[in-house]
Design a protein around this motif. Structure first.
Motif, PDB file in Angstrom:
ATOM      1  N   ILE A   6       0.837  -1.207   0.000  1.00 28.73           N
ATOM      2  CA  ILE A   6       0.000   0.000   0.000  1.00 28.73           C
ATOM      3  C   ILE A   6       0.864   1.245   0.000  1.00 28.73           C
ATOM      4  CG2 ILE A   6      -1.674   1.320   1.346  1.00 28.73           C
ATOM      5  CD1 ILE A   6      -2.831  -1.351   2.276  1.00 28.73           C
ATOM      6  N   THR A   7       1.902   1.265   0.823  1.00 28.97           N
ATOM      7  CA  THR A   7       2.780   2.444   0.867  1.00 28.97           C
ATOM      8  C   THR A   7       3.527   2.619  -0.440  1.00 28.97           C
ATOM      9  OG1 THR A   7       4.511   1.137   1.930  1.00 28.97           O
ATOM     10  CG2 THR A   7       3.066   2.414   3.363  1.00 28.97           C
ATOM     11  N   LEU A   8       3.890   1.514  -1.091  1.00 29.76           N
ATOM     12  CA  LEU A   8       4.552   1.643  -2.398  1.00 29.76           C
ATOM     13  C   LEU A   8       3.614   2.274  -3.425  1.00 29.76           C
ATOM     14  CD1 LEU A   8       6.580  -1.666  -2.822  1.00 29.76           C
ATOM     15  CD2 LEU A   8       7.472   0.652  -2.562  1.00 29.76           C
ATOM     16  N   ARG A   9       2.362   1.906  -3.385  1.00 31.11           N
ATOM     17  CA  ARG A   9       1.403   2.482  -4.335  1.00 31.11           C
ATOM     18  C   ARG A   9       1.186   3.972  -4.069  1.00 31.11           C
ATOM     19  NH1 ARG A   9      -3.380  -2.073  -4.753  1.00 31.11           N
ATOM     20  NH2 ARG A   9      -2.075  -3.750  -5.560  1.00 31.11           N
ATOM     21  N   LEU A  10       1.169   4.358  -2.794  1.00 34.32           N
ATOM     22  CA  LEU A  10       0.943   5.767  -2.474  1.00 34.32           C
ATOM     23  C   LEU A  10       2.168   6.626  -2.768  1.00 34.32           C
ATOM     24  CD1 LEU A  10      -1.095   5.525   0.841  1.00 34.32           C
ATOM     25  CD2 LEU A  10      -1.909   6.157  -1.426  1.00 34.32           C
ATOM     26  N   THR A  11       3.347   6.046  -2.732  1.00 33.67           N
ATOM     27  CA  THR A  11       4.547   6.835  -3.013  1.00 33.67           C
ATOM     28  C   THR A  11       4.849   6.919  -4.507  1.00 33.67           C
ATOM     29  OG1 THR A  11       5.930   4.875  -2.654  1.00 33.67           O
ATOM     30  CG2 THR A  11       5.607   6.363  -0.782  1.00 33.67           C
ATOM     31  N   ASP A  12       4.088   6.213  -5.326  1.00 29.24           N
ATOM     32  CA  ASP A  12       4.270   6.296  -6.771  1.00 29.24           C
ATOM     33  C   ASP A  12       3.531   7.543  -7.263  1.00 29.24           C
ATOM     34  OD1 ASP A  12       4.827   5.828  -9.388  1.00 29.24           O
ATOM     35  OD2 ASP A  12       3.558   4.048  -9.586  1.00 29.24           O
ATOM     36  N   TRP A  13       4.228   8.704  -7.228  1.00 27.69           N
ATOM     37  CA  TRP A  13       3.610   9.988  -7.539  1.00 27.69           C
ATOM     38  C   TRP A  13       3.196  10.107  -8.999  1.00 27.69           C
ATOM     39  CZ3 TRP A  13       1.772  12.806  -3.870  1.00 27.69           C
ATOM     40  CH2 TRP A  13       2.318  12.711  -2.599  1.00 27.69           C
ATOM     41  N   ARG A  14       3.921   9.477  -9.875  1.00 25.62           N
ATOM     42  CA  ARG A  14       3.560   9.578 -11.292  1.00 25.62           C
ATOM     43  C   ARG A  14       2.188   8.958 -11.547  1.00 25.62           C
ATOM     44  NH1 ARG A  14       9.274   7.541 -13.538  1.00 25.62           N
ATOM     45  NH2 ARG A  14      10.484   9.334 -12.895  1.00 25.62           N
ATOM     46  N   ARG A  15       1.983   7.780 -10.975  1.00 28.36           N
ATOM     47  CA  ARG A  15       0.698   7.103 -11.169  1.00 28.36           C
ATOM     48  C   ARG A  15      -0.426   7.920 -10.532  1.00 28.36           C
ATOM     49  NH1 ARG A  15      -0.047   1.112  -9.127  1.00 28.36           N
ATOM     50  NH2 ARG A  15       1.546   0.763 -10.699  1.00 28.36           N
ATOM     51  N   LEU A  16      -0.207   8.423  -9.320  1.00 25.61           N
ATOM     52  CA  LEU A  16      -1.220   9.231  -8.660  1.00 25.61           C
ATOM     53  C   LEU A  16      -1.545  10.485  -9.464  1.00 25.61           C
ATOM     54  CD1 LEU A  16      -0.283   9.006  -4.878  1.00 25.61           C
ATOM     55  CD2 LEU A  16      -2.255   8.040  -6.013  1.00 25.61           C
ATOM     56  N   PHE A  17      -0.510  11.104 -10.045  1.00 23.04           N
ATOM     57  CA  PHE A  17      -0.718  12.296 -10.852  1.00 23.04           C
ATOM     58  C   PHE A  17      -1.553  11.976 -12.095  1.00 23.04           C
ATOM     59  CE2 PHE A  17       0.718  15.487 -14.002  1.00 23.04           C
ATOM     60  CZ  PHE A  17       0.278  16.616 -13.326  1.00 23.04           C
ATOM     61  N   VAL A  18      -1.271  10.852 -12.735  1.00 22.15           N
ATOM     62  CA  VAL A  18      -2.028  10.449 -13.928  1.00 22.15           C
ATOM     63  C   VAL A  18      -3.474  10.131 -13.556  1.00 22.15           C
ATOM     64  CG1 VAL A  18      -2.247   8.639 -15.684  1.00 22.15           C
ATOM     65  CG2 VAL A  18      -0.023   9.666 -15.224  1.00 22.15           C
ATOM     66  N   VAL A  19      -3.680   9.426 -12.447  1.00 18.16           N
ATOM     67  CA  VAL A  19      -5.042   9.093 -12.025  1.00 18.16           C
ATOM     68  C   VAL A  19      -5.815  10.357 -11.680  1.00 18.16           C
ATOM     69  CG1 VAL A  19      -6.382   7.968 -10.203  1.00 18.16           C
ATOM     70  CG2 VAL A  19      -4.489   6.756 -11.276  1.00 18.16           C
TER      71      VAL A  19
END
Length: 89
Positions: free
Chosen positions: A50-63
């Motif tokens: 879960i923490t790895l997914r939240l620290t992936d800023w590129r993916r969060l920015f795209v979503v």
């Protein structure tokens, strides 16, 4: 002769309906194979994942950008239809 209907409150009506449904609907158990397959498909990820997914800023920015773009498109289409339909009436 005409029978008079007894006036029931909504609470009494719902309790009568619940009593009737409780007698007609019987609980059933799902097949064991179905439950096993469902448990294999549904799982909670580990905290590390879960923490790895939240620290992936590129993916969060795209979503986030995709959601905002979709909402903007939806609002624009709604305003367009409202403008077109509102002028004809």
């Amino acid at each position: 002769m005409i029978k008079q209907k007894k006036m029931l409150t909504p609470k009494e009506e719902f309790s009568d309906l619940e009593a009737q449904l409780a007698g007609t609907l019987k609980p059933i158990a799902p097949p064991v194979d179905f439950v096993k397959r469902l448990r294999l498909r549904i799982h909670m990820p580990d905290r590390h994942e879960i923490t790895l997914r939240l620290t992936d800023w590129r993916r969060l920015f795209v979503v986030f950008g995709g959601v905002m773009s979709g909402m903007l498109l939806l609002v624009t289409l709604a305003r367009t239809f409202y403008y077109l339909v509102g002028r004809k009436m």
